[in-house]
Scaffold this motif. Sequence first.
Motif, PDB file in Angstrom:
ATOM      1  N   SER A  90       0.832  -1.211   0.000  1.00 19.09           N
ATOM      2  CA  SER A  90       0.000   0.000   0.000  1.00 19.09           C
ATOM      3  C   SER A  90       0.865   1.258   0.000  1.00 19.09           C
ATOM      4  O   SER A  90       0.589   2.232  -0.710  1.00 19.09           O
ATOM      5  N   PHE A  91       1.962   1.226   0.804  1.00 13.33           N
ATOM      6  CA  PHE A  91       2.876   2.372   0.820  1.00 13.33           C
ATOM      7  C   PHE A  91       3.499   2.589  -0.551  1.00 13.33           C
ATOM      8  O   PHE A  91       3.575   3.695  -1.084  1.00 13.33           O
ATOM      9  N   TRP A  92       3.914   1.476  -1.147  1.00 16.39           N
ATOM     10  CA  TRP A  92       4.578   1.537  -2.457  1.00 16.39           C
ATOM     11  C   TRP A  92       3.617   2.118  -3.484  1.00 16.39           C
ATOM     12  O   TRP A  92       3.957   2.974  -4.277  1.00 16.39           O
ATOM     13  N   GLU A  93       2.339   1.640  -3.382  1.00 18.43           N
ATOM     14  CA  GLU A  93       1.313   2.078  -4.337  1.00 18.43           C
ATOM     15  C   GLU A  93       1.074   3.579  -4.171  1.00 18.43           C
ATOM     16  O   GLU A  93       0.908   4.320  -5.148  1.00 18.43           O
ATOM     17  N   PHE A 152     -13.922 -13.640   0.060  1.00 18.33           N
ATOM     18  CA  PHE A 152     -13.450 -14.621  -0.917  1.00 18.33           C
ATOM     19  C   PHE A 152     -14.456 -14.743  -2.063  1.00 18.33           C
ATOM     20  O   PHE A 152     -14.121 -14.636  -3.237  1.00 18.33           O
ATOM     21  N   ARG A 153     -15.765 -14.911  -1.669  1.00 20.26           N
ATOM     22  CA  ARG A 153     -16.820 -15.056  -2.687  1.00 20.26           C
ATOM     23  C   ARG A 153     -16.914 -13.772  -3.508  1.00 20.26           C
ATOM     24  O   ARG A 153     -16.975 -13.782  -4.744  1.00 20.26           O
ATOM     25  N   SER A 154     -16.880 -12.660  -2.757  1.00 16.73           N
ATOM     26  CA  SER A 154     -17.018 -11.362  -3.413  1.00 16.73           C
ATOM     27  C   SER A 154     -15.860 -11.132  -4.395  1.00 16.73           C
ATOM     28  O   SER A 154     -16.058 -10.652  -5.514  1.00 16.73           O
ATOM     29  N   LYS A 155     -14.647 -11.505  -3.983  1.00 20.13           N
ATOM     30  CA  LYS A 155     -13.471 -11.292  -4.841  1.00 20.13           C
ATOM     31  C   LYS A 155     -13.568 -12.127  -6.116  1.00 20.13           C
ATOM     32  O   LYS A 155     -13.170 -11.690  -7.197  1.00 20.13           O
ATOM     33  N   ILE A 156     -14.081 -13.349  -5.982  1.00 24.38           N
ATOM     34  CA  ILE A 156     -14.210 -14.201  -7.173  1.00 24.38           C
ATOM     35  C   ILE A 156     -15.235 -13.606  -8.138  1.00 24.38           C
ATOM     36  O   ILE A 156     -15.006 -13.519  -9.350  1.00 24.38           O
ATOM     37  N   LEU A 157     -16.374 -13.140  -7.594  1.00 25.32           N
ATOM     38  CA  LEU A 157     -17.402 -12.516  -8.446  1.00 25.32           C
ATOM     39  C   LEU A 157     -16.813 -11.299  -9.171  1.00 25.32           C
ATOM     40  O   LEU A 157     -17.073 -11.066 -10.352  1.00 25.32           O
ATOM     41  N   GLN A 158     -15.990 -10.540  -8.423  1.00 30.55           N
ATOM     42  CA  GLN A 158     -15.384  -9.331  -8.978  1.00 30.55           C
ATOM     43  C   GLN A 158     -14.420  -9.695 -10.111  1.00 30.55           C
ATOM     44  O   GLN A 158     -14.428  -9.061 -11.171  1.00 30.55           O
ATOM     45  N   VAL A 164      -8.581  -6.608 -11.945  1.00 35.50           N
ATOM     46  CA  VAL A 164      -8.296  -6.456 -10.513  1.00 35.50           C
ATOM     47  C   VAL A 164      -6.802  -6.324 -10.281  1.00 35.50           C
ATOM     48  O   VAL A 164      -5.986  -6.591 -11.160  1.00 35.50           O
ATOM     49  N   CYS A 165      -6.441  -5.977  -9.041  1.00 40.00           N
ATOM     50  CA  CYS A 165      -5.028  -5.823  -8.656  1.00 40.00           C
ATOM     51  C   CYS A 165      -4.449  -7.196  -8.316  1.00 40.00           C
ATOM     52  O   CYS A 165      -4.859  -7.819  -7.335  1.00 40.00           O
ATOM     53  N   ILE A 166      -3.519  -7.680  -9.125  1.00 44.07           N
ATOM     54  CA  ILE A 166      -3.003  -9.046  -8.987  1.00 44.07           C
ATOM     55  C   ILE A 166      -2.378  -9.270  -7.602  1.00 44.07           C
ATOM     56  O   ILE A 166      -2.653 -10.249  -6.939  1.00 44.07           O
ATOM     57  N   TRP A 167      -1.520  -8.312  -7.167  1.00 39.83           N
ATOM     58  CA  TRP A 167      -0.780  -8.486  -5.896  1.00 39.83           C
ATOM     59  C   TRP A 167      -1.728  -8.713  -4.712  1.00 39.83           C
ATOM     60  O   TRP A 167      -1.582  -9.663  -3.964  1.00 39.83           O
TER      61      TRP A 167
END
Length: 1464
Positions: A90-93, A152-158, A164-167
């Motif tokens: 997050s700092f790097w971003e 987890f479910r929400s991230k898969i739907l997204q 999305v942000c791979i990292w």
Amino acid sequence: MPFSNPFQSICLRQDWNSTWNTSNPDLTQCFQNTVLVWVPCFYLWMCAPIYLLYLHSHGRGYICMSHLNKAKTVVGFLLWVVCWSDVFYSFWERNHSSSQTAPVHLVSPTLLGLTMLLATFIIQYERIKGVQSCGVLLIFWLLALLCATVSFRSKILQALNETVCIWKYTTFYIYYAFLLVALVLSCLTDQPPLFSQANPCPEPGASFLSRITFWWITGMMMVGYRRPLEEKDLWSLNADDCSHRVVPQLVHRWNSECQKVKRSQQMVYSPKRAQNREGQPVEESEILLLKSPRKTKEPSLLWALCLTFGPYFLISCLYKIIQDILMFVGPEILRLLIHFVNDSSAPSWQGYFYTALLFICTCVQSLILQRYFHVCFVSGMRLRTAIVGAVYRKALVISNAARRTSTVGEIVNLMSVDAQRFMDLVTYINMVWSAPLQVVLALYFLWQNLGPSVLAGVAVMVLMVPINAVIAMKTKTYQVAQMKSKDSRIKLMNEMLNGIKVLKLYAWELAFKEKVSEIRESELRVLKKTAYLGAMSTFTWVCAPFLVALSTFAVYVLIDDQNVLDAQKAFVSLALFNILRFPLNMLPMVISSIVQVSVSLKRLRVFLSHEELQEDSVEHKTMAGCKSPQMLNVCIPEGSLVAVVGHVGSGKSSLLSALLGEMDKVEGSVVVKGSVAYVPQQAWIQNSTLKENIMFGQKRREDWYNHVVEVCALQPDLEILPAGDETEIGEKGVNLSGGQKQRVSLARAVYCDRAVYLLDDPLSAVDAHVGKYIFDYVIGPRGILRDKTRVLVTHGLSFLPQTDLILVMVDGEITEVGSYQELMVQEGAFAEFLRTYATVDQTEDGGNGPAVGTESQKPHKTDDARELNKKTKNPEMGKLTEADKASTGRVKLSVFWAYLKAIGVLLSCISLLLFLTHHLVSLFSNYWLSLWTDDLVVNGTQPYRLRRLSVYGGFGLTQGVAVFGYSLSMSIGGIMASRYLHQSLLYDVLRSPMSFFEKTPSGNLVNRFAKEMDTIDSVIPSIIKMFMGSLFNVLGSCVIILFATPLVAIIIPFLGLLYFFVQRFYVATSRQLKRLESVSRSPIYTHFNETLLGTSVIRAFGEQERFIHESDQRVDHNQKAYYPSIVANRWLAVRLEFVGNCIVSFAALFAVIARDSLSPGIMGLSISYALQLTASLTWLVRMSSDVETNIIAVEKVKEYSSTGKEAEWQHESPSVPPGWPTQGCIDIRGFGLRYRHDLDLAIRNITIAINGGEKVGIVGRTGAGKSSLTLGLFRIIEAAEGHIFIDGVDIAKLGLHELRSRITIIPQDPVLFSGSLRMNLDPFDSYSDEEIWRALEFSHLKNFVSSLPNKLSHECSEGGENLSVGQRQLLCLARALLRKTKVLVLDEATAAVDMETDNLIQSTIRSQFDDCTVLTIAHRLNTIMDYTRVLVLDKGEMAEFDSPSNLIALRGAFYKMAKDAGLV
């Protein structure tokens, strides 16, 4: 866009609609990043400080690093790494990206990382403190995983819909995987800590999951299912539950309470003290003024108990609060479900969501409730252990005066009944605050639902409370009355069992049976009143919820036409009313239970506050001291032999009691140098082997032991006993003769090897020559104790010349002191007394050593002992008492049938019908309600509501009548059964032969009359009532659920099978545990009884610690069986509630599936019944196992109806003429008998004829069969061969009472029963007062009885303890004088009296029984020298039979005895 408020910027953009009112629900990103991350973190940070403090104070040892622990630590560390990598990213971003990062992306991972570090620290700290598995962390991992699953479910739907942000995705999936691993690892359990005690109980080592589901007991359940459990399958107790841990805590707290009170009292009385110190006399008036200021404060036992057990018990309150709140989730979800069914536009996932929520909530509620009960039951168990231990310890130090105020029966009741009451109350005591809480919550939700009309329902409840309060108060008074009757009944039973031999010899069984039945009837009258009250209260409580519902609905509908009773209102209200039913039902029960316990608490407090023996009344000095009790001054030199002589009742035994510190010291001082050994006048024998009786807990010293047995003349007895010194002696030494008991008692004292010996007439019960032998080899100047200080109370004048000092006692004072020669010179009362009797009891020349006869026995001692050791007897032969055996397997149907028959079949059927009516009507009324709620609404109102309401009310009335009916009929049936079973038990026990009482410990019998009868009186009827109730509840619920959602029919058979299997699996184990528990309960009371009888001996030898330890062992042994049985109950409840929760969830699920075809009314009905089902199911199994375990009481009571009985008491037509026997000729032909069918004949082929009016003496050494012959004459033991004729009638053909009431015996141990003197002389009230006074005059008691304040109504205490042994013996003589039959048997009747009294008795017998046949078993040969003939027995056979002069001329066995006694 400014990110000053990330919440506002992220969360407010998206709408609630995206989460709830959609067919594909999802939570917003902001919510996921904040709330879902923070919840588990906050949970752990809140719990950690409390948990770490707890661990700090409760270390269990240290666990070495194991692979599991390393794995847990590594996973925790990796989770931390993952979280921090997120922070750095997050700092790097932030630095490399144009758009700003929300602060949430920094805050949440940082918090999470710190939390992971905390978790890792806790894992290590637990290891150091020896925790094998922990709940705090398991819940944390579970919470974290659940929250992550949503993301987890929400991230898969997204990911499917947008870039999305791979990292972040990668770290999240890694984090998720590690959480899973951590959760699995925390379910496993670590190795046990180092240095932990080898404890086979698997509980401490079980994992957290196993502990909350009680999985760890499954192993024992499996064993119990395959085969009945035995002793060896039981685990040892947890250290915290053992007596040695629990009892001292309570004793310590109680003592400090007592000290506090003492201190406060001293402050009140201090002025008086000061005056005394200055030596001024205190004036009477001043003392009075000082004592009046206030009532003395009692030490509070309750406070002591709270301090001891409170802290652990408080945990249960926490569980209870959570559980109470969860209870109301069910009705809320029901409301939402009905709302969902009504609203056809709602997305269907909501229905499934509600169902899942319902399932989870009910399961959590089940687990918490069971934990709660577990804590309660363990507290109850510790409480019982503590009370039993405290009572036992107190009983050992209580003073004699206080001991008389409470009988053995009452003290045993403190241990059994009162301790049990505490245990029962602890489980429910929390209802005192929990019930009002539940009521308030329920009313709050009801108000939300129905508005002010709830007040009508509340009014009904409030009205119910005073009614029940009145009932409870009445019940309390009855309770106290019933306890009183029960106490006196058990006390009487106890005495009857102790004196059963006398009852049989005098044929008094019927008189005492009447007395017991009389007490029992008054007890049943009270029980009947209680039963009416019980029916009343059942009626009010079963009808209360219905009346509440009816009044509420009526008011609601009638208040306003626009009020429509729809499904949601009706059934949610019903569900809430059902919740209300439990606290309202419990409150009166808890209150009455508290009332009972307050009675018990008072009894316990009074007992524990009794005054104790003054520890300083005897000083144990290390120098020779003077002894001066009660106005006596005397100094006994060290190593001397002192004889104490005097008439019966002159205070000889009291002198010894004073030396032991058993008396209350009024003034003066008593100093005793060195350790003491004491031989009481009536030998106290324990129920264990002969060897253990002699060794009395000392170390085994083989040579010394053999020497002691030899000098105490026990060697010949060991040869007679079936298993030598391994023979088990029955309670109170029933299978030993009086002489043997006395010699065992003496051997015990000699073996213990002490400095001072106090011997209370140990030679009275043995034959003259044995007495001389013991005196020479043990007590006398050349005996084994010659270097010790010996105080000997004696009536044998022949020993006096050999003593160093003689104390003559008259009326509790020492009148003369001096050596034999000095006293003879003084010409006092003693010298005169001697002159009168010296002629009869002259020893050969003052005793210059052992007599020749005895001398010749001495040398071949060693061969004897070797002989004995060679033919070691089979110890199995020596077993006598049968322990209470645990019967195995299912309770037979015949037991239930026996109980039903005792109630009466007709009454049983009526009860059943009424039950059925009640439950059917109840179902109909609720179905009617569902029809009502489905009525169409016309113009905002329901047209038929009045008709609906009145029918609903009618159903309620019918229910009430049915309930009242079955309550009453069940209770009355129960009382009828009680009466019948008690009568038959009493009759069976009294009809049993003497051998039965020798084999059966009296503890078992008392247990039958106390515990088992109590169960039959008060427990079984109510349990059957509850069982029937829950059975019909379950059936009714199933019917309704099937009717509403027929789909459930697919599931119910599976669940039914599971349920049945669990139930059988459980009952097999539970029943056996209950049996093992009740079997191990008897020995606690038997041992306690024994201790109470021998407290003076135990104290004299200083063996208190050993007896306390033994008692603790027995209690722990009992709790070892009790603890698994409580856990088994919890095990079952968790599994059953799971089955119930499944049924609820399936009912809801199928209702959701079929929501289009279901009316809301039917669905509400179905689910509100399903919600009740869980409780009913658990209750049903609990009750069914309770019915089985409690019906065992009936089995045990009926058990004695199948044991062997004596011959008939009376024959229909009297087989003898009314005046028989008229002459008293006794003709014995070839007579022989044995004690048990597996033993040899005790006496054999005795053939003698005795003419009417002859006086015959029977002599022989101990164990020669003298008493056996008299037992045969009275048919206490039936003949094995041969016959006895009295006046030509074969006694074997008579009824026992016809025989025993026509001949008289004066037995060896004088037994009295508590009651008036008159009752002791004439229980059937068949003689007039004049006759009784005449009998007392001839037995030389007239002066004594006239001097008593109540004359003949003088109350004898238990066992006649307020009379001296000699006076009791004279009373037995008076009994014989009253009956005045033609045949009189004297069984060593004059053993316990002094010479003068003996002479009186002999002269009375000569004058009063002049024309009767008298058989005398004699120790003092001088009493039978003038008899017509003497029968000499040896080893059970007749040796000689002729007149005394002829026998002396013969120079045979009789001559030898006479020479020993100094008569030739």
